[in-house]
Design a protein around this motif. Structure first.
Motif, PDB file in Angstrom:
ATOM      1  N   HIS A   1       0.838  -1.195   0.000  1.00 24.65           N
ATOM      2  CA  HIS A   1       0.000   0.000   0.000  1.00 24.65           C
ATOM      3  C   HIS A   1       0.878   1.251   0.000  1.00 24.65           C
ATOM      4  O   HIS A   1       1.885   1.324   0.708  1.00 24.65           O
ATOM      5  CB  HIS A   1      -0.926   0.031   1.222  1.00 24.65           C
ATOM      6  N   TYR A   2       0.443   2.253  -0.796  1.00 26.00           N
ATOM      7  CA  TYR A   2       1.176   3.519  -0.890  1.00 26.00           C
ATOM      8  C   TYR A   2       0.182   4.673  -0.880  1.00 26.00           C
ATOM      9  O   TYR A   2      -0.980   4.512  -1.273  1.00 26.00           O
ATOM     10  CB  TYR A   2       2.000   3.570  -2.186  1.00 26.00           C
ATOM     11  N   GLN A   3       0.657   5.825  -0.433  1.00 26.44           N
ATOM     12  CA  GLN A   3      -0.198   7.013  -0.507  1.00 26.44           C
ATOM     13  C   GLN A   3      -0.510   7.352  -1.963  1.00 26.44           C
ATOM     14  O   GLN A   3      -1.647   7.672  -2.309  1.00 26.44           O
ATOM     15  CB  GLN A   3       0.495   8.206   0.164  1.00 26.44           C
TER      16      GLN A   3
ATOM     17  N   VAL B   1       0.265   5.973  -5.964  1.00 25.42           N
ATOM     18  CA  VAL B   1       0.820   5.040  -6.942  1.00 25.42           C
ATOM     19  C   VAL B   1       0.783   5.721  -8.306  1.00 25.42           C
ATOM     20  O   VAL B   1      -0.246   6.291  -8.700  1.00 25.42           O
ATOM     21  CB  VAL B   1       0.039   3.709  -6.978  1.00 25.42           C
TER      22      VAL B   1
ATOM     23  N   TYR C   1      -3.637   1.924  -3.143  1.00 23.62           N
ATOM     24  CA  TYR C   1      -3.258   3.345  -3.105  1.00 23.62           C
ATOM     25  C   TYR C   1      -4.344   4.174  -2.434  1.00 23.62           C
ATOM     26  O   TYR C   1      -5.517   3.773  -2.370  1.00 23.62           O
ATOM     27  CB  TYR C   1      -3.045   3.856  -4.536  1.00 23.62           C
TER      28      TYR C   1
ATOM     29  N   LEU D   1      -4.167   7.621  -7.179  1.00 21.61           N
ATOM     30  CA  LEU D   1      -3.557   6.982  -8.336  1.00 21.61           C
ATOM     31  C   LEU D   1      -3.344   8.013  -9.443  1.00 21.61           C
ATOM     32  O   LEU D   1      -4.251   8.805  -9.751  1.00 21.61           O
ATOM     33  CB  LEU D   1      -4.463   5.861  -8.860  1.00 21.61           C
TER      34      LEU D   1
END
Length: 422
Positions: free
Chosen positions: A4-6, A8, A99, A102
């Motif tokens: 998981h990312y803030q 992507v 995300y 995106l």
């Protein structure tokens, strides 16, 4: 393992790298992933010059690792499908990546099957494209001994809409240097109605066309190439016409008519931009226009670049259905809008006041040592840089603009844009 990312970002081209760098310049602790399978990053605007023997191909290429911003997680993989309801991207090798926001910026793809016979024609030594192999273009120019030198482009959107004519202007001068110009008919066939849509650049280019004695064919949409007979078939697309007409007294290019609306033009060398489309994984996704003239291209608001339905998704660059030219210069103005909007949404869950007004630019090289800098925005309105315009009229051919193209812009690209500093 689910990642998981803030933010992507899909794509490690101009849009992806520039946006990642700008986000990190605002907040170095931000958790960002860039999904990009390629090992190399190319400065494609210089490929026109490579095709004319005026720039070295190796100078346009750098390792992807060298331009990837420090602090970004580089997922060296292909994005395959999107699950916007789950805020997730699926990849070929690394599974699902989720995300908060995106950014879709994978560029576009060459559609070599979009013109019948194109794939086979590109295997011959008389057909070339700067979009695919600019070094081959230069070999074709070097080996050309005269006859019809045909330059054309498809009816699809293409990146850098001026590129098909830029190499034509350079080639015409190259033929003079190599001594074959007097045995050559230079032909530019375009599906468009004019050589360029924005004044006063249109007027300048019309003068260049006349000076270089180019046969300009408008409303010519290529749909088939016969690489054995060395002929290109064009649909004549002008409406309300009774059919094709050829002035036989002036038919030095030996074109002929088939049926009512098809011109057939023979070539001794052919340069073309291939048909282009959004990548398949975007075309087949919920992010694409499903119908209409923009079908397959990413559906975003033309001012905010936010997806029309998924509010935490933004599009950037060539993949987007925007009524302006697909260029790196456009991305330079789009990236800050996307960055500002994401930062404002993270902070207050609303969009910023930043808007993209459609700016794009086309550095139109008209010969060795000559260039016109066409800058414009939505609705074909001129939008020239006020500082540059103080020193010169960018709608006229200038040696200083050639220097900017060959030396200034590559420097700014690698050292400023890729660092998120402009």
């Amino acid at each position: 393992m689910k990642q998981h990312y803030q933010v992507v970002i899909i794509g490690g081209g101009t849009g992806g790298i520039m946006t990642a760098a700008q986000l990190l310049n605002h907040d170095s602790s931000m958790k960002i992933a860039v999904i990009e399978p390629a090992e190399s990053h190319f400065y494609q605007p210089a490929w026109t010059l490579v095709g004319a023997g005026a720039y070295e191909m190796q100078k346009t290429e750098r390792k992807m690792s060298s331009v990837m911003p420090s602090g970004v997680t580089w997922i060296k993989d292909y994005a395959t499908t999107f699950e916007p309801e789950n805020n997730a991207v699926n990849t070929r090798e690394n599974g699902s990546v989720s995300y908060d926001y995106l950014i879709v910026s994978p560029g576009l793809q060459m559609d070599l099957d979009g013109i019948e016979g194109l794939r086979e024609a590109l295997q011959t030594e008389s057909v070339c494209s700067n979009y695919i192999d600019p070094e081959k273009t230069y070999r074709v120019l070097q080996n050309f001994k005269g006859g019809n030198a045909l330059f054309t482009q498809p009816a699809t959107p293409i990146k850098c809409g001026g590129a098909p004519q830029k190499i034509m202007y350079l080639a015409e001068e190259y033929f003079k240097k190599s001594g074959v110009r007097d045995q050559t008919e230079v032909i530019f066939a375009t599906p468009g109605s004019v050589i360029f849509g924005v004044q006063p650049f249109k007027q300048t280019l019309e003068e260049v066309i006349r000076r270089k004695r180019v046969h300009l064919k408008t409303f010519y949409s290529p749909y088939k190439i016969d690489p054995v007979k060395k002929e290109v078939y064009f649909k004549y697309t002008k409406q309300d016409e009774g059919g094709c007409v050829i002035n036989e007294d002036e038919n030095v290019i030996r074109e002929h008519i088939e049926g009512e609306m098809t011109f057939v033009v023979p070539y001794d060398m052919l340069h073309l931009a291939p048909p282009q489309s959004a990548p398949d994984f975007v075309k087949q996704s919920p992010f694409a226009h499903q119908e209409g003239p923009s079908k397959g291209w990413m559906d975003v608001d033309k001012f905010t670049l936010q997806h029309s339905h998924y509010k935490n998704v933004f599009g950037l660059g060539d993949v987007c259905a925007l009524p302006t030219a697909k260029t790196g210069a456009a991305i330079r103005k789009q990236a800050p809008v996307v960055v500002d909007n994401i930062l404002e949404m993270m902070k207050d869950n609303k969009l910023s006041d930043s808007v993209y007004e459609g700016y794009s630019s086309c550095p139109l090289v008209t010969g060795y040592g000559k260039m016109v800098l066409a800058e414009f925005k939505y609705d074909n309105v001129r939008d020239s840089d006020p500082l540059l315009s103080k020193f010169m009229d960018t709608s006229k051919e200038k040696w200083a603009l050639w220097v900017l193209k060959k030396h200034g812009l590559p420097y700014l690209y690698w050292n400023r844009m890729m660092k998120g500093r402009m």
